[in-house]
Structure formats: structure tokens, C-alpha cells
Write an enzyme that holds these catalytic residues in place. Structure first.
Site, PDB file in Angstrom:
ATOM      1  N   GLU A 200      35.741  42.223  28.553  1.00  0.00           N
ATOM      2  CA  GLU A 200      35.592  42.621  29.955  1.00  0.00           C
ATOM      3  C   GLU A 200      34.391  43.551  30.081  1.00  0.00           C
ATOM      4  OE1 GLU A 200      39.086  44.696  31.172  1.00  0.00           O
ATOM      5  OE2 GLU A 200      40.248  42.866  31.564  1.00  0.00           O
ATOM      6  N   ARG A 292      58.231  46.106  33.405  1.00  0.00           N
ATOM      7  CA  ARG A 292      59.374  47.020  33.162  1.00  0.00           C
ATOM      8  C   ARG A 292      59.444  48.026  34.299  1.00  0.00           C
ATOM      9  NH1 ARG A 292      54.901  49.020  30.446  1.00  0.00           N
ATOM     10  NH2 ARG A 292      54.357  51.100  31.165  1.00  0.00           N
TER      11      ARG A 292
HETATM   12  C1  MV4 Z   1      39.349  49.350  31.223  1.00  0.00           C
HETATM   13  C2  MV4 Z   1      38.567  50.484  31.573  1.00  0.00           C
HETATM   14  C3  MV4 Z   1      37.282  50.258  32.039  1.00  0.00           C
HETATM   15  N1  MV4 Z   1      36.802  48.998  32.135  1.00  0.00           N
HETATM   16  N2  MV4 Z   1      38.844  48.116  31.346  1.00  0.00           N
HETATM   17  C4  MV4 Z   1      43.012  51.845  29.434  1.00  0.00           C
HETATM   18  C5  MV4 Z   1      44.380  51.421  29.040  1.00  0.00           C
HETATM   19  C6  MV4 Z   1      44.562  50.091  29.597  1.00  0.00           C
HETATM   20  N3  MV4 Z   1      45.483  50.205  30.730  1.00  0.00           N
HETATM   21  C7  MV4 Z   1      43.244  49.601  30.063  1.00  0.00           C
HETATM   22  N4  MV4 Z   1      42.404  50.772  30.119  1.00  0.00           N
HETATM   23  C8  MV4 Z   1      41.146  50.705  30.604  1.00  0.00           C
HETATM   24  N5  MV4 Z   1      40.609  49.494  30.744  1.00  0.00           N
HETATM   25  C9  MV4 Z   1      37.588  47.951  31.782  1.00  0.00           C
HETATM   26  N6  MV4 Z   1      37.091  46.704  31.871  1.00  0.00           N
HETATM   27  C10 MV4 Z   1      39.134  51.757  31.443  1.00  0.00           C
HETATM   28  C11 MV4 Z   1      40.397  51.866  30.931  1.00  0.00           C
HETATM   29  C12 MV4 Z   1      40.922  53.208  30.795  1.00  0.00           C
HETATM   30  C13 MV4 Z   1      41.930  53.636  31.637  1.00  0.00           C
HETATM   31  C14 MV4 Z   1      42.476  52.780  32.579  1.00  0.00           C
HETATM   32  C15 MV4 Z   1      43.479  53.264  33.402  1.00  0.00           C
HETATM   33  C16 MV4 Z   1      43.921  54.568  33.293  1.00  0.00           C
HETATM   34  C17 MV4 Z   1      43.394  55.397  32.350  1.00  0.00           C
HETATM   35  C18 MV4 Z   1      42.399  54.952  31.497  1.00  0.00           C
HETATM   36  C19 MV4 Z   1      41.869  55.792  30.531  1.00  0.00           C
HETATM   37  C20 MV4 Z   1      40.883  55.326  29.712  1.00  0.00           C
HETATM   38  C21 MV4 Z   1      40.403  54.020  29.834  1.00  0.00           C
END
Ligand code: MV4
Length: 523
Positions: A200, A292
Site C-alpha cells: 500500500e 469482534r
Molecule cells: C497504514 C498507515 C499509513 N499508510 N497504512 C497501523 C496498524 C494497522 N491498523 C494499520 N496501520 C497503519 N496502516 C497505510 N497505507 C498507518 C498506519 C498506522 C496507524 C493506523 C491507525 C492508527 C494508528 C496507527 C499508528 C501507526 C501506523
């Protein structure tokens, strides 16, 4: 309705499920590990059975032991809570094979939505917006390189079986991709039993917004609006709120409608949360699905009046959802702080030990979800969540004020907690303006982790208090106890004699930095 339900979990969510069962007139069976003998879910369930050693694989994760207790107690259903086996399709399948109702979705839907690539393909199919990236797995390095070139670096290499930050790697360039690709596949296979990877585009400083869904076995699917969960640390949510400060009616309609369509497409029943990321330009993209009940479900309950856990149980029993989407409104604003037993002085390492004292905040508009009590030993074997502190207000400003007051009243001794962090957070100007994102904590460490005077040392705090109250500099000895300083802060002191003079040099220093220490809004 079910007559007896086994609660295959522990802590506050086990208590939450037990309460919901009691309201539905359902008897409850608790399971507990050797270190949970004195836990409240054991105390308040109708029956309780020792299931094994503290190690989760010997107890709360042990499928065959749990099924055995379920059958021996005549429990018709199992509620898995969150964590442990809550999203385990194999457990759901085993329950089905044994004629036990799994209070969660069907095994096929758990697999389908739990697989990140599958979920992305389904979201794309129903017309939702997904994060730019690969729609198919990248099986070989050559494919990954080609895909990454199309997307544009930096990219995230994600495991399709991962989630919640597990199995995710930041890749800044082609060389890094070549270096990590094979090891990432092996790690994914080891961690998730599935080596499938996908790519991604990395969104920078995104916000995390998720939609709560209820879906029954008769094709009825409704949403209960969104929650914002951007305040996270190492993929651990700390503060959640609803509604999101950055979701307007138009965005709400779109993301909630996409979430409903995705759940219908997956033929998913029971509760589910569909996660989105909002990029810095304000565009929303589907991220992943959580199959969940979630820790933060109470804030949605506070603004909708819907008891989500009771809905889960009724849906599993086969009832139709008797809520009409057009009748549901998002009333007011709710916020949750997750109070964890962790030590800020040791980089927030879990702080286990015995809780000496516990003073919960009181007053209207509060909700406390917790399974701890004075004398309870916080175990290092499990999640360090102590208390979920929830406040409601007619608007965000009022909700924050109530959270601020509640945090001031809150006191836990015996273990270290992150309460001081929250006291700073709810005073932070950017937070108050709703200007947060998933990197907010990293980018505001100095203001979020500064210590207040009454968190430094009771002795210094008491000396300061004496000076502020009396202004006297004489060589004085006096008793300190629980004293109220002129700035309205409660200063906890131990009952002992101190010589205030010893601290005047400290007081002089503190007085000079008074604005920083005296509870002014931090920014
Ligand atoms: C991402 C992102 C930025 N760009 N995907 C973190 C855990 C999982 N839920 C997916 N996550 C992320 N995916 C893309 N393409 C940033 C995160 C992320 C994040 C997402 C939601 C809440 C907190 C976070 C903390 C660090 C990174």
C-alpha cells in the site's frame, strides 16, 4: 433466549458480558486461569471453572478446554469478548461442529473479512475507496518491485493475515524492498500461518476513523456511526471519541454506507468495525475490518443508547435487529481514556503489582468499565488495561471538560499508570482543537509527558504548597497529609514531618517556572 452462556475471556470485557447476560436473564459461566482466582468476573458469574495456567495458551486460548467446560456446564453459547479467540475462525468452526453458538460471526465471514487482501478486494467491488496499492498478493520480489514502482515509495509491505500494526513494514526504496521481502514472507507465515503479502502507499500522519456495524442473520445491517481512534501509542489505542471532529455529514454518509455494503458483501453477521484512514488532504480510505466487539464500544453506546453486547447476544440467538437506521441518531459526544498500568519512567513498560488504593471519579456523565479493586494484583500475563474512563457531553468541549475533571479526581496507587499522560492530553491545545492524527503522541512528547508538581514528589509538592499558602520562609516543620494547594490541585502527601526550608531552593526554582507547573493549559 439462551439459558446459559460461557464467557471465554477475563477482565473488564468479561464483566461487561456478564452484566449484559444478567439483563437478558441468562446464567453465566466464567473460566479463569490460576492467577485469576480472585478476579471479579469469577466473583460475579453464576459459575466459574479453573481452566489452566496463566499462560494464555494453557487457558484463555485453549479451544478444546473451553469447549469441554462449555459442554460440561450445558452452556448453549460462548461469548469470546475481544482479543484471545474473538476473531478465531477455527474456534468459531469448532463451536459450530459441537453445536455451540459462537457469539460472533460465522467462520466463513470471519475468514473473508479477516483476510486483508480479501477485504480490500470486496471494498473495491462495492465501490468503496481503498488505500492505493496492490489488489492482489505480491508473491515474488519482482512483482513487489513492479507494484511498488507503480504506487510510488514510501510503501507499506503488509501481511494479509496481520492487523493492528502486526506484520507491517515501511519500505522507503527498492533496495530496502529487496532486502526485506523474503524475511517478511517468512515472518508472516510464522506469525499468521499465511505468507501472503501486499503493498500500500504509505499515508503520512493519517487519522484513524472506524465505523461500528451491527448485522443479523436475516440480512439486516445497520451502522452506529463512527469513532475516531487516532490517539495511539505503538498501535495501542489510548483515547477514542465519537463523533470524529473531522467527519461531516457527507463523509459520515459515505463511510458508513461503504461499511454497511462491505459487511453485506461478506455475508457477515454479528458486530464488526470497519476501519478507515483519513489522509492529510482529507480523503478517506478503507484500511481493514475488525471482526469482534471492540474495547471502545462504550462510547458508541453512550451516543446511540444501543447496548451493543446485548445486540450481539440477541443476534447470535437468531433475533432480528429491531433498530431502524433512520431512527438512530448520534446524540452528543463521548470520549474514552484507557487507563493502563504502565510506567512512564520506564518507557511505558507494563507496571504489574498490587493496587493499594483506588479512587474512581464521580459525578454525572461518567461511565467506568473496570475489573480491578484495591488489593487486586495486576498480572504481567495479560493486557495491562485497568480502567476505561468514559465521559459524555452535549458537545466535544463539554465532554473534554468532564474528562479533565474526572482525571483530576482519579487516583490509583500501588501501580504506575498513564493518568498523568491523560491529564496533559486533555489540556493540550491541539488536542482541544481536534487537530490530532496517528503520530500525535510522537510529535508532542514534551507537552504530553511533562510531570506536574504533584506527580514529582509529595515532599516537594507539600513544600511548595506550604510556601504558596503561607509565603513563610521561616525554618518550619509541619505535618503534611492530603492538602489542597492554592491552585486547586490536590497534593497527596505522606503523613510525615518535613523541614520546608530544605526545599526552598526547589521552591525558588519552581516559582520561577511557575506557569509551567501550575496547571496552565499546555500546548
Ligand atoms: C497504514 C498507515 C499509513 N499508510 N497504512 C497501523 C496498524 C494497522 N491498523 C494499520 N496501520 C497503519 N496502516 C497505510 N497505507 C498507518 C498506519 C498506522 C496507524 C493506523 C491507525 C492508527 C494508528 C496507527 C499508528 C501507526 C501506523
Amino acid at each position: 433466549m439462551f439459558k446459559k452462556v460461557l464467557v471465554a475471556n477475563r477482565g473488564e470485557i468479561a464483566l461487561r458480558v456478564i452484566r449484559a447476560c444478567k439483563e437478558l436473564g441468562i446464567k453465566t459461566v466464567a473460566i479463569y486461569s490460576t492467577v485469576d482466582l480472585n478476579s471479579l468476573h469469577v466473583k460475579f458469574a453464576d459459575e466459574a471453572y479453573l481452566i489452566g495456567e496463566a499462560k494464555p495458551s494453557e487457558s484463555y486460548l485453549n479451544i478444546e478446554k473451553i469447549i469441554k467446560v462449555c459442554k460440561e456446564t450445558g452452556s448453549e453459547a460462548i461469548h469470546p469478548g475481544y482479543g484471545f479467540l474473538a476473531e478465531n475462525a477455527f474456534f468459531a468452526k469448532r463451536c459450530e461442529e459441537e453445536g455451540i453458538t459462537f457469539i460472533g460471526s460465522n467462520p466463513e465471514a470471519l475468514e473473508k473479512l479477516g483476510d486483508k487482501i480479501n477485504a480490500r478486494q470486496m471494498m473495491e467491488k462495492i465501490g468503496g475507496s481503498i488505500i492505493p496499492g496492490s489488489l492482489k498478493p505480491v508473491k515474488e520480489l519482482s512483482e513487489a518491485v513492479e507494484e511498488a514502482d507503480k504506487i510510488g515509495y514510501p510503501v507499506l509491505l503488509k501481511a494479509s493475515g496481520g492487523g493492528g500494526g502486526r506484520g507491517m513494514r515501511l519500505i522507503k526504496n527498492k533496495r530496502e524492498l529487496a532486502n526485506v521481502f523474503e524475511s517478511a514472507k517468512m515472518e508472516a507465515l510464522k506469525a499468521f500461518g499465511n505468507s501472503t503479502l501486499y503493498l500500500e502507499k504509505k499515508l503520512s500522519r493519517p487519522r484513524h476513523v472506524e465505523v461500528q456495524i451491527l448485522s443479523d442473520k436475516h440480512g439486516n445491517v445497520i451502522h452506529l456511526f463512527e469513532r475516531e481512534c487516532s490517539i495511539q501509542r505503538r498501535h495501542q489505542k489510548l483515547l477514542e471519541e465519537t463523533p470524529s471532529p473531522v467527519v461531516d455529514d457527507e463523509v459520515r454518509r459515505k463511510i458508513c454506507s461503504d461499511a454497511v455494503k462491505l459487511v453485506k458483501e461478506a455475508n457477515y453477521d454479528n458486530v464488526c468495525t470497519i476501519e478507515f484512514l483519513r489522509d492529510e488532504e482529507g480523503s478517506f480510505y478503507f484500511l481493514e475490518a475488525n471482526t469482534r466487539i471492540q474495547v471502545e464500544h462504550p462510547i458508541t453506546e453512550m451516543v446511540t443508547g444501543v447496548d451493543i453486547v446485548k445486540e450481539q447476544i440477541k443476534i447470535a440467538y437468531g433475533e432480528e435487529i429491531n433498530l431502524k437506521q433512520e431512527k438512530l441518531i448520534l446524540n452528543g459526544h463521548a470520549m474514552e481514556c484507557r487507563i493502563y498500568a504502565e510506567d512512564p519512567e520506564r518507557d511505558f513498560a507494563p507496571s504489574s503489582g498490587k493496587i493499594e488504593s483506588l479512587r474512581f471519579p464521580c459525578g454525572g456523565w461518567l461511565r467506568i468499565e473496570s475489573a480491578v479493586y484495591p488489593g487486586f494484583t495486576v498480572s504481567p500475563f495479560y493486557d495491562a488495561l485497568l480502567v476505561k474512563l468514559i465521559t459524555w457531553g452535549r458537545n466535544r468541549e463539554e465532554t473534554i471538560k468532564r474528562m479533565r475533571n474526572a482525571l483530576e479526581e482519579f487516583e490509583i496507587t500501588g501501580v504506575k499508570t498513564n493518568i498523568p499522560f491523560f491529564r496533559n492530553l486533555v489540556r493540550n491545545k491541539k488536542f482541544i482543537k481536534g487537530e490530532t492524527h496517528t503520530q500525535f503522541i510522537n510529535e508532542n512528547k514534551s507537552s504530553l509527558f511533562k510531570k506536574r508538581i504533584d506527580e514529582c514528589s509529595p515532599l516537594i509538592a507539600a513544600a511548595l504548597n506550604y510556601h504558596l499558602r503561607t509565603g513563610r520562609k521561616t525554618k518550619t516543620e509541619y505535618l503534611i497529609g492530603e492538602t489542597k494547594a492554592s491552585n486547586g490541585w490536590l497534593i497527596q502527601g505522606r503523613r510525615e514531618l518535613i523541614n520546608a526550608n530544605q526545599h526552598f531552593s526547589v521552591i525558588k526554582w519552581l516559582r520561577n517556572s511557575k506557569s509551567q507547573w501550575m496547571g496552565k493549559s499546555s500546548g
